[in-house]
Design a protein around this motif. Structure first.
Motif, PDB file in Angstrom:
ATOM      1  N   UNK A  30      25.809 -39.313   7.925  1.00  0.00           N
ATOM      2  CA  UNK A  30      26.528 -40.207   7.018  1.00  0.00           C
ATOM      3  C   UNK A  30      25.547 -40.778   6.004  1.00  0.00           C
ATOM      4  N   UNK A  31      26.085 -41.132   4.855  1.00  0.00           N
ATOM      5  CA  UNK A  31      25.267 -41.617   3.747  1.00  0.00           C
ATOM      6  C   UNK A  31      25.754 -42.991   3.330  1.00  0.00           C
ATOM      7  N   UNK A  32      24.796 -43.890   3.120  1.00  0.00           N
ATOM      8  CA  UNK A  32      25.080 -45.215   2.580  1.00  0.00           C
ATOM      9  C   UNK A  32      24.542 -45.236   1.147  1.00  0.00           C
ATOM     10  N   UNK A  33      25.365 -44.930   0.145  1.00  0.00           N
ATOM     11  CA  UNK A  33      24.859 -44.762  -1.224  1.00  0.00           C
ATOM     12  C   UNK A  33      24.124 -45.971  -1.785  1.00  0.00           C
ATOM     13  N   UNK A  34      24.537 -47.179  -1.383  1.00  0.00           N
ATOM     14  CA  UNK A  34      23.835 -48.374  -1.873  1.00  0.00           C
ATOM     15  C   UNK A  34      23.281 -49.210  -0.719  1.00  0.00           C
ATOM     16  N   UNK A  35      23.101 -48.554   0.433  1.00  0.00           N
ATOM     17  CA  UNK A  35      22.542 -49.172   1.645  1.00  0.00           C
ATOM     18  C   UNK A  35      23.453 -50.216   2.278  1.00  0.00           C
ATOM     19  N   UNK A  39      29.860 -49.372   3.980  1.00  0.00           N
ATOM     20  CA  UNK A  39      30.399 -48.345   3.092  1.00  0.00           C
ATOM     21  C   UNK A  39      29.596 -47.061   3.279  1.00  0.00           C
ATOM     22  N   UNK A  40      30.204 -46.090   3.936  1.00  0.00           N
ATOM     23  CA  UNK A  40      29.491 -44.852   4.234  1.00  0.00           C
ATOM     24  C   UNK A  40      30.328 -43.637   3.852  1.00  0.00           C
ATOM     25  N   UNK A  64      24.648 -38.741  -5.583  1.00  0.00           N
ATOM     26  CA  UNK A  64      25.082 -40.098  -5.285  1.00  0.00           C
ATOM     27  C   UNK A  64      24.407 -41.035  -6.290  1.00  0.00           C
ATOM     28  N   UNK A  65      25.043 -41.244  -7.445  1.00  0.00           N
ATOM     29  CA  UNK A  65      24.410 -42.041  -8.508  1.00  0.00           C
ATOM     30  C   UNK A  65      24.110 -43.473  -8.095  1.00  0.00           C
ATOM     31  N   UNK A  66      24.837 -43.974  -7.085  1.00  0.00           N
ATOM     32  CA  UNK A  66      24.546 -45.335  -6.618  1.00  0.00           C
ATOM     33  C   UNK A  66      23.105 -45.448  -6.124  1.00  0.00           C
ATOM     34  N   UNK A  67      22.573 -44.345  -5.594  1.00  0.00           N
ATOM     35  CA  UNK A  67      21.186 -44.368  -5.124  1.00  0.00           C
ATOM     36  C   UNK A  67      20.211 -44.505  -6.289  1.00  0.00           C
ATOM     37  N   UNK A 334       9.205 -41.363 -11.467  1.00  0.00           N
ATOM     38  CA  UNK A 334      10.397 -40.524 -11.490  1.00  0.00           C
ATOM     39  C   UNK A 334      10.796 -39.985 -10.134  1.00  0.00           C
ATOM     40  N   UNK A 335       9.819 -39.494  -9.378  1.00  0.00           N
ATOM     41  CA  UNK A 335      10.118 -38.965  -8.050  1.00  0.00           C
ATOM     42  C   UNK A 335      10.748 -40.042  -7.169  1.00  0.00           C
ATOM     43  N   UNK A 336      10.165 -41.232  -7.195  1.00  0.00           N
ATOM     44  CA  UNK A 336      10.654 -42.317  -6.343  1.00  0.00           C
ATOM     45  C   UNK A 336      12.061 -42.759  -6.734  1.00  0.00           C
ATOM     46  N   UNK A 337      12.418 -42.595  -8.004  1.00  0.00           N
ATOM     47  CA  UNK A 337      13.766 -42.952  -8.446  1.00  0.00           C
ATOM     48  C   UNK A 337      14.783 -41.899  -8.022  1.00  0.00           C
ATOM     49  N   UNK A 338      14.451 -40.624  -8.206  1.00  0.00           N
ATOM     50  CA  UNK A 338      15.463 -39.565  -8.100  1.00  0.00           C
ATOM     51  C   UNK A 338      15.496 -38.816  -6.778  1.00  0.00           C
ATOM     52  N   UNK A 339      14.464 -38.931  -5.956  1.00  0.00           N
ATOM     53  CA  UNK A 339      14.327 -38.032  -4.807  1.00  0.00           C
ATOM     54  C   UNK A 339      15.484 -38.104  -3.817  1.00  0.00           C
ATOM     55  N   UNK A 340      16.030 -39.279  -3.587  1.00  0.00           N
ATOM     56  CA  UNK A 340      17.024 -39.442  -2.525  1.00  0.00           C
ATOM     57  C   UNK A 340      18.447 -39.091  -2.950  1.00  0.00           C
ATOM     58  N   UNK A 341      18.714 -39.031  -4.249  1.00  0.00           N
ATOM     59  CA  UNK A 341      20.097 -39.152  -4.700  1.00  0.00           C
ATOM     60  C   UNK A 341      20.917 -37.865  -4.642  1.00  0.00           C
TER      61      UNK A 341
END
Length: 397
Positions: A30-35, A39-40, A64-67, A334-341
Motif C-alpha cells: 500500500x502507498x501513502x502518497x502524502x504520508x 489515506x492509502x 503519485x504527484x502528491x509525493x 532532483x533525485x531526492x525530490x523525484x525518486x519515490x513518486x
C-alpha cells in the motif's frame, strides 16, 4: 502464520520506504502518497483495475504527484528549519534539474507545488531550455543554464534575460568569451555563474564526477582569470553565482562536510571582490534505497535534516569568520525530490528458482569448503547475509 509484519521485516520497507510504503493485512503493498496513514492506495487493487480495463495494458508506470509535493515541502522545510535554528542571515532556493525527469507532467507538478518556494529549474541543453520556457515558470524563479553551450543555446538564453531570471553558468573556461561576445552583440548585460572544481571528491557510484579531475568546472586559476576578464570589461557585478557539484548520490556525510568547507571558503573570498548572491551546492542529496543507513552506494549515512544543517551551519560559520554577507543557498536535489513518486508494474512471464537448482548435499569426498558453502547457503537470511557473503568469498578463494 505469515503476517504483514513479516513482510515489512523481510523486505525492510519501513527502512527504505520513507513513510510512503507499507503492507496491509491482505499482504498487499500500500502507498501513502502524502504520508497520511488514513489515506492509502492498495497497489493490488490498481493492478486488478488495470487488468479489467480495455484501454490499458502492462507494463504501466504509476505516478503519485502528491509525493513530489511532499518531498519539495520536506527538503525546503529542512533548509528553512536549519536557517531558523542557526539564525542564518541568508535564504534558501530550491532548484529541480530537468535531466532528472524530463516528463512534462512531472515538471508541471513540480512548478505547481514548488511555486510557494519560487522553485526554479536547471537545464543542461537548448532542448531543455526550450521545454522549460514552455512550462510557464514564474518570472522570479531562477532558471540555471548548465552543460555544453553552443551559439544557439547561448543566444536563446541571452535573448530572454529580461523576461526570466536566467543565470548562465560557466562550466568550461572558454565559454566566458562566447557569452560576452554574444551578449555584446545583443546589447545585453548577462547574469553569469561559475562552476568551480573542488579538491573534495564525492562518494558512491559517481565519485569520478567530482574532484580536480572533473570534466566540468573551473580551476582556481581559471576562476581568478574569469573574474579579471569581467572586471576589465566592467561586468564584475554580472557574476551572480558560484556552483559546484561533487557527484550524485553522495552517501557519506563527511564528504559533504569537506566539500561545504571548501566551497563556502571560496564563496567568501569571491564575495570580497564581487557582489555575488548565490552559492549553489548542486545535487548529491542521497536516497536511502536499501534502508541500511550506511555509506554504501545505495544508501546514505545521514538524514535530510542533518544534510541541511551541515550545509547551512558551515556557510554561516565561514561567512561570519570572513565577515561577508551570507548567500542565498541553492540546492539541486532532483533525485531526492523525484525518486519515490513513480512505480513501474509489469507482468512476470516466467520464473526460475536458482536456490533449488544449485543446492545439493555435500559428499564425504568433497573439500571442507564445499560443506561450509552449503551450510552458509542454508542458513543465510536478511540479518546475516553479509557475514555469509564474506565467508563465501573466503571459501571461493
Amino acid at each position: 502464520m505469515w503476517k504483514a509484519e513479516d513482510s515489512l521485516d523481510l523486505y525492510g520497507i519501513e527502512n527504505w520506504g520513507n513513510g510512503y510504503f507499507s503492507v496491509n493485512d491482505k499482504g498487499n503493498i500500500i502507498i501513502f502518497p502524502n504520508k497520511d496513514r488514513t489515506q492509502s492506495v492498495d497497489v493490488m487493487d490498481l493492478i486488478e483495475e488495470i487488468e479489467r480495463s480495455k484501454d490499458l495494458e502492462f507494463p504501466v508506470l504509476l505516478r503519485f504527484p502528491q509525493m513530489l509535493e511532499d518531498r519539495i515541502n520536506e527538503i525546503t522545510g529542512a533548509f528553512l528549519g536549519a536557517i531558523d535554528e542557526f539564525s542564518y542571515k541568508g535564504t534558501y532556493q530550491p532548484i529541480f534539474p530537468m535531466k532528472v525527469n524530463q516528463r512534462k507532467e512531472v515538471i508541471e507538478y513540480i512548478i505547481k507545488y514548488g511555486a510557494k518556494y519560487h522553485i526554479g529549474l536547471e537545464v543542461g541543453t537548448k532542448a531543455e531550455l526550450l521545454a522549460a520556457l514552455s512550462l510557464g515558470l514564474p518570472r522570479d524563479a531562477p532558471l540555471i543554464c548548465n552543460g555544453y553551450k553552443d551559439e544557439d543555446y547561448l543566444r536563446l538564453a541571452l535573448s530572454i534575460h529580461n523576461v526570466n531570471n536566467i543565470i548562465i553558468v560557466v562550466d568550461l573556461f572558454e565559454e566566458i568569451f562566447d557569452i560576452l561576445k554574444y551578449a555584446a552583440e545583443m546589447g545585453i548585460v548577462p547574469r553569469v555563474g561559475m562552476r568551480v572544481k573542488l579538491f573534495a571528491r564525492g562518494s558512491g557510484r559517481w565519485v569520478e564526477s567530482g574532484g580536480e579531475a572533473a570534466k566540468f568546472g573551473l580551476s582556481t586559476s581559471e576562476a581568478l582569470e574569469l573574474m579579471k576578464i569581467l572586471r576589465e570589461k566592467g561586468l564584475i557585478d554580472s557574476l551572480k553565482m558560484i556552483h559546484f557539484h561533487i557527484g550524485s548520490q553522495i552517501t557519506d556525510i563527511r564528504t559533504i562536510k569537506n566539500a561545504m568547507n571548501e566551497a563556502a571558503r571560496i564563496y567568501a573570498k569571491v564575495r570580497k571582490m564581487t557582489g555575488i548572491e548565490y552559492l549553489n551546492v548542486g545535487g548529491g542529496l542521497s536516497v536511502d534505497y536499501n534502508g541500511s543507513n550506511t555509506a554504501t552506494p545505495s544508501s546514505a549515512n545521514y538524514t535530510l535534516q542533518e544534510y541541511a544543517n551541515d550545509v547551512v551551519y558551515t556557510v554561516q560559520k565561514i561567512c561570519e569568520d570572513e565577515d561577508v554577507p551570507c548567500p542565498t543557498i541553492v540546492s539541486e536535489s532532483g533525485r531526492a525530490i523525484a525518486a519515490y513518486h513513480s512505480m513501474l508494474i509489469f507482468k512476470v512471464i516466467g520464473r526460475k528458482n536458482a536456490k533449488d537448482s544449485l543446492l545439493r548435499t555435500p559428499k564425504e569426498e568433497d573439500p571442507i569448503q564445499i560443506d561450509d558453502l552449503c551450510s552458509a547457503f542454508k542458513e543465510i537470511d536478511i540479518d546475516n547475509y553479509k557475514e555469509h557473503y564474506h565467508d563465501a568469498l573466503q571459501y571461493r578463494d
